[in-house]
Design a protein around this motif. Structure first.
Motif, PDB file in Angstrom:
ATOM      1  N   GLU A 269       0.829  -1.201   0.000  1.00 13.49           N
ATOM      2  CA  GLU A 269       0.000   0.000   0.000  1.00 13.49           C
ATOM      3  C   GLU A 269       0.866   1.255   0.000  1.00 13.49           C
ATOM      4  OE1 GLU A 269      -3.296   2.579   0.141  1.00 13.49           O
ATOM      5  OE2 GLU A 269      -3.100   0.474  -0.451  1.00 13.49           O
ATOM      6  N   HIS A 270       1.940   1.241   0.750  1.00 13.35           N
ATOM      7  CA  HIS A 270       2.839   2.390   0.780  1.00 13.35           C
ATOM      8  C   HIS A 270       3.443   2.638  -0.599  1.00 13.35           C
ATOM      9  CE1 HIS A 270       5.372   5.429   2.499  1.00 13.35           C
ATOM     10  NE2 HIS A 270       6.498   4.762   2.274  1.00 13.35           N
ATOM     11  N   GLY A 271       3.853   1.571  -1.275  1.00 14.14           N
ATOM     12  CA  GLY A 271       4.399   1.712  -2.624  1.00 14.14           C
ATOM     13  C   GLY A 271       3.396   2.318  -3.587  1.00 14.14           C
ATOM     14  N   ARG A 272       2.134   1.883  -3.487  1.00 14.26           N
ATOM     15  CA  ARG A 272       1.083   2.445  -4.355  1.00 14.26           C
ATOM     16  C   ARG A 272       0.906   3.940  -4.072  1.00 14.26           C
ATOM     17  NH1 ARG A 272      -1.305  -2.782  -3.674  1.00 14.26           N
ATOM     18  NH2 ARG A 272      -2.301  -2.157  -1.719  1.00 14.26           N
ATOM     19  N   ARG A 273       0.900   4.315  -2.799  1.00 11.28           N
ATOM     20  CA  ARG A 273       0.706   5.729  -2.447  1.00 11.28           C
ATOM     21  C   ARG A 273       1.853   6.592  -2.967  1.00 11.28           C
ATOM     22  NH1 ARG A 273      -2.338   6.149   3.378  1.00 11.28           N
ATOM     23  NH2 ARG A 273      -3.832   4.477   3.006  1.00 11.28           N
ATOM     24  N   LEU A 274       3.061   6.074  -2.899  1.00 12.02           N
ATOM     25  CA  LEU A 274       4.195   6.818  -3.432  1.00 12.02           C
ATOM     26  C   LEU A 274       4.075   6.973  -4.942  1.00 12.02           C
ATOM     27  CD1 LEU A 274       7.107   5.164  -1.408  1.00 12.02           C
ATOM     28  CD2 LEU A 274       6.274   7.508  -1.136  1.00 12.02           C
ATOM     29  N   GLN A 275       3.808   5.882  -5.644  1.00 15.04           N
ATOM     30  CA  GLN A 275       3.738   5.932  -7.102  1.00 15.04           C
ATOM     31  C   GLN A 275       2.582   6.784  -7.602  1.00 15.04           C
ATOM     32  OE1 GLN A 275       3.918   2.181  -9.197  1.00 15.04           O
ATOM     33  NE2 GLN A 275       6.134   2.390  -9.330  1.00 15.04           N
ATOM     34  N   ASN A 276       1.464   6.784  -6.885  1.00 14.22           N
ATOM     35  CA  ASN A 276       0.287   7.533  -7.317  1.00 14.22           C
ATOM     36  C   ASN A 276       0.309   8.985  -6.863  1.00 14.22           C
ATOM     37  OD1 ASN A 276      -0.672   5.161  -8.450  1.00 14.22           O
ATOM     38  ND2 ASN A 276      -1.915   4.616  -6.680  1.00 14.22           N
ATOM     39  N   GLY A 277       1.336   9.400  -6.150  1.00 12.08           N
ATOM     40  CA  GLY A 277       1.422  10.784  -5.697  1.00 12.08           C
ATOM     41  C   GLY A 277       0.502  11.112  -4.542  1.00 12.08           C
ATOM     42  N   PHE A 278      -0.024  10.078  -3.879  1.00 10.07           N
ATOM     43  CA  PHE A 278      -0.901  10.317  -2.733  1.00 10.07           C
ATOM     44  C   PHE A 278      -0.102  10.891  -1.570  1.00 10.07           C
ATOM     45  CE2 PHE A 278      -3.362   9.034   1.014  1.00 10.07           C
ATOM     46  CZ  PHE A 278      -4.618   9.474   0.654  1.00 10.07           C
ATOM     47  N   VAL A 279       1.146  10.442  -1.415  1.00  5.81           N
ATOM     48  CA  VAL A 279       2.097  11.080  -0.508  1.00  5.81           C
ATOM     49  C   VAL A 279       3.316  11.460  -1.334  1.00  5.81           C
ATOM     50  CG1 VAL A 279       1.300   9.890   1.561  1.00  5.81           C
ATOM     51  CG2 VAL A 279       3.109   8.867   0.204  1.00  5.81           C
ATOM     52  N   LYS A 280       3.978  12.540  -0.918  1.00  2.00           N
ATOM     53  CA  LYS A 280       5.068  13.076  -1.722  1.00  2.00           C
ATOM     54  C   LYS A 280       6.256  13.459  -0.867  1.00  2.00           C
ATOM     55  CE  LYS A 280       2.050  14.899  -5.380  1.00  2.00           C
ATOM     56  NZ  LYS A 280       1.598  16.103  -6.108  1.00  2.00           N
ATOM     57  N   LEU A 281       7.332  13.767  -1.563  1.00  2.00           N
ATOM     58  CA  LEU A 281       8.532  14.254  -0.905  1.00  2.00           C
ATOM     59  C   LEU A 281       8.350  15.725  -0.559  1.00  2.00           C
ATOM     60  CD1 LEU A 281      11.184  12.692  -0.377  1.00  2.00           C
ATOM     61  CD2 LEU A 281      12.147  13.869  -2.352  1.00  2.00           C
ATOM     62  N   HIS A 282       8.783  16.097   0.630  1.00  2.00           N
ATOM     63  CA  HIS A 282       8.684  17.482   1.085  1.00  2.00           C
ATOM     64  C   HIS A 282      10.066  17.960   1.484  1.00  2.00           C
ATOM     65  CE1 HIS A 282       7.006  21.082   2.893  1.00  2.00           C
ATOM     66  NE2 HIS A 282       7.638  20.816   4.031  1.00  2.00           N
ATOM     67  N   GLU A 283      10.393  19.177   1.101  1.00  2.00           N
ATOM     68  CA  GLU A 283      11.698  19.742   1.437  1.00  2.00           C
ATOM     69  C   GLU A 283      11.524  21.004   2.254  1.00  2.00           C
ATOM     70  OE1 GLU A 283      15.785  21.388  -0.720  1.00  2.00           O
ATOM     71  OE2 GLU A 283      14.410  20.067  -1.814  1.00  2.00           O
ATOM     72  N   GLU A 284      12.222  21.061   3.365  1.00  2.00           N
ATOM     73  CA  GLU A 284      12.178  22.242   4.220  1.00  2.00           C
ATOM     74  C   GLU A 284      13.556  22.467   4.814  1.00  2.00           C
ATOM     75  OE1 GLU A 284       9.612  24.029   8.011  1.00  2.00           O
ATOM     76  OE2 GLU A 284       9.131  22.080   7.149  1.00  2.00           O
TER      77      GLU A 284
END
Length: 443
Positions: A269-284
């Protein structure tokens, strides 16, 4: 008509359509068929279909002379496991690795090589457990991550490279990584000393936050479920399941190809969320991390008012939730992202090149009951100024509710121009309703 009477091209076409095991059997019939079945073009096809291999590599990534040898090395390395389950686990890791390679290579570099059978047996012996079959295979591909953990003595803050990711709000910062086996053994024994029932229930610690904010994930080796600890973990052993129970299937013995424990389901499920853009990389502040706040509907809402765009989403914070508290049972953090569209702020047909937030209004519901109606200046003490082309202004906050579902909606009051030099009357910007919901998958 036998195979011997066919031309080489016809034999090649037939062999490509056979399963690898049958191609191996054909090679035993005669020297000619052995030669045809050894053609690496046949095994390129098998390696691509079964293992998604574009190059002849063994399970540790070492190059081999031929695709046939590569295929044989994989079958030999995983010979004690159901092949269909091995292929499924490889697809799971391939999806995560592909995303990391394209987006977060520094995190991919922390993944360890696969554990040996001896290392897995050492874990099982030390902790007196039997790992579910899918988790064993997951560790055979990657033995967790090597990352820097927070340390009070050396003042080390901890790594942001956990492949599960995390979130931050106020002083609470979480970033979850997968533990290597030696750390699984050490940390599980430490927790077991505090919570005696863990040993009886066959729990092992498999994932945790690298930071000072503690977040712990335990795999129950008896029922295959993955759990995350709540605020009451160390005093009451209180945990929340991370995967729907009905999806978990554990068989007896090594021949069950339908097995799926929570660890495999969770990572898929985590892999699907990453690939589908449901969760993304954030830079701060030049620090990159996987941000678990949802980025897509239905869990992320979007509204544009007079050119001001507001995106909003929330997630459960299990490690600060208290299932025994009837008033503040579940803690949800929410993330608000606001920006100004390229055309600027438009009021009655007039465009302004900036606007500034002055006031906020929130309505928070538990189920359908309003539990909080908040008005106040600023957001987390700030009055963000929005201009076209600037990065989103992002802030996080949190709220408790007594139920496992609810919602948040509200509005911001902006002024065109700046608060010190307003160029028009204040106007309301809508924050579309977004859900507070105990999810099926908890990360």
């Amino acid at each position: 008509m036998g195979l011997e009477s066919l031309g080489d091209l016809a034999i090649h076409v037939i062999l490509k359509k056979l399963p690898p095991k049958d191609a191996g059997r054909v090679s035993c019939v005669s020297k000619r068929l052995r030669s045809s079945a050894s053609d690496d073009l046949i095994w390129i096809n098998f390696c691509r279909n079964d293992l998604s291999l574009c190059h002849p590599l063994d399970p540790l990534g070492n190059p081999l002379p031929s695709f046939k040898e590569a295929y044989q090395s994989w079958r030999q390395a995983f010979g004690k496991y159901p092949w269909s389950l091995v292929k499924r686990v490889k697809r799971c890791w391939d999806r995560i690795e592909a995303w990391l390679n394209d987006n977060f290579p520094e995190a991919k570099a922390t993944l360890c090589k696969g554990a040996t059978e001896e290392e897995i047996l050492e874990l099982e012996s030390a902790l007196k457990v039997k790992l579910p079959l899918p988790t064993r295979i997951l560790y055979r591909f990657h033995n967790g991550q090597e990352v820097e953990k927070a340390n009070l003595v050396t003042h080390t803050f901890g790594s942001s490279l956990g492949i599960i990711g995390g979130y931050s709000f106020y002083s609470h910062y979480v970033n979850v990584y997968l533990l290597p086996i030696r750390q699984v053994i050490r940390d599980t024994l430490q927790v077991t000393r505090k919570l005696g029932f863990f040993r009886r229930s066959k729990y092992v610690l498999v994932a945790a936050s690298t930071t000072y904010s503690e977040k712990l994930f335990f795999l129950n080796c008896t029922n295959g479920q993955l759990y995350v600890g709540t605020r009451n973990l160390l005093t009451e052993g209180e945990m929340i399941p991370c995967v729907p129970h009905e999806l978990i299937k554990l068989g007896h013995g090594l021949n069950s190809e339908e097995q799926q424990d929570a660890m495999l389901l969770w990572l898929e499920e985590h892999g699907r969320r990453l690939q589908n853009g449901f969760v993304k990389l954030h830079e701060e502040e030049n620090v990159r991390a996987i941000n678990l706040f949802p980025e897509e509907p239905p869990l992320c809402s979007t509204a544009i008012t007079n050119g001001v765009k507001v995106r909003a989403s929330a997630l459960l914070i299990p490690e600060l939730s208290d299932l025994q508290d009837d008033v503040e049972k579940f803690l949800f953090a929410y993330s608000i992202r606001m920006s100004l569209e390229p055309q600027g702020c438009i009021i009655n047909g007039v465009s302004f090149d900036s606007c500034q937030l002055h006031w906020r209004h929130w309505i928070i519901r538990a189920d359908d009951m309003v539990v909080s109606d908040v008005n106040g200046e600023a957001v987390i003490g700030k009055f963000p100024l929005l201009c076209p082309g600037d990065k989103e202004f992002v802030y996080q906050s949190c709220t408790h509710i007594p139920t496992s579902s609810g919602s948040v909606e509200g509005s911001f009051t902006f002024v065109p121009g700046r608060l010190a030099e307003p160029k028009g009357d204040p106007f309301l910007v809508t924050v579309a309703s977004f859900p507070l919901k105990l999810p099926d998958y908890v990360f």
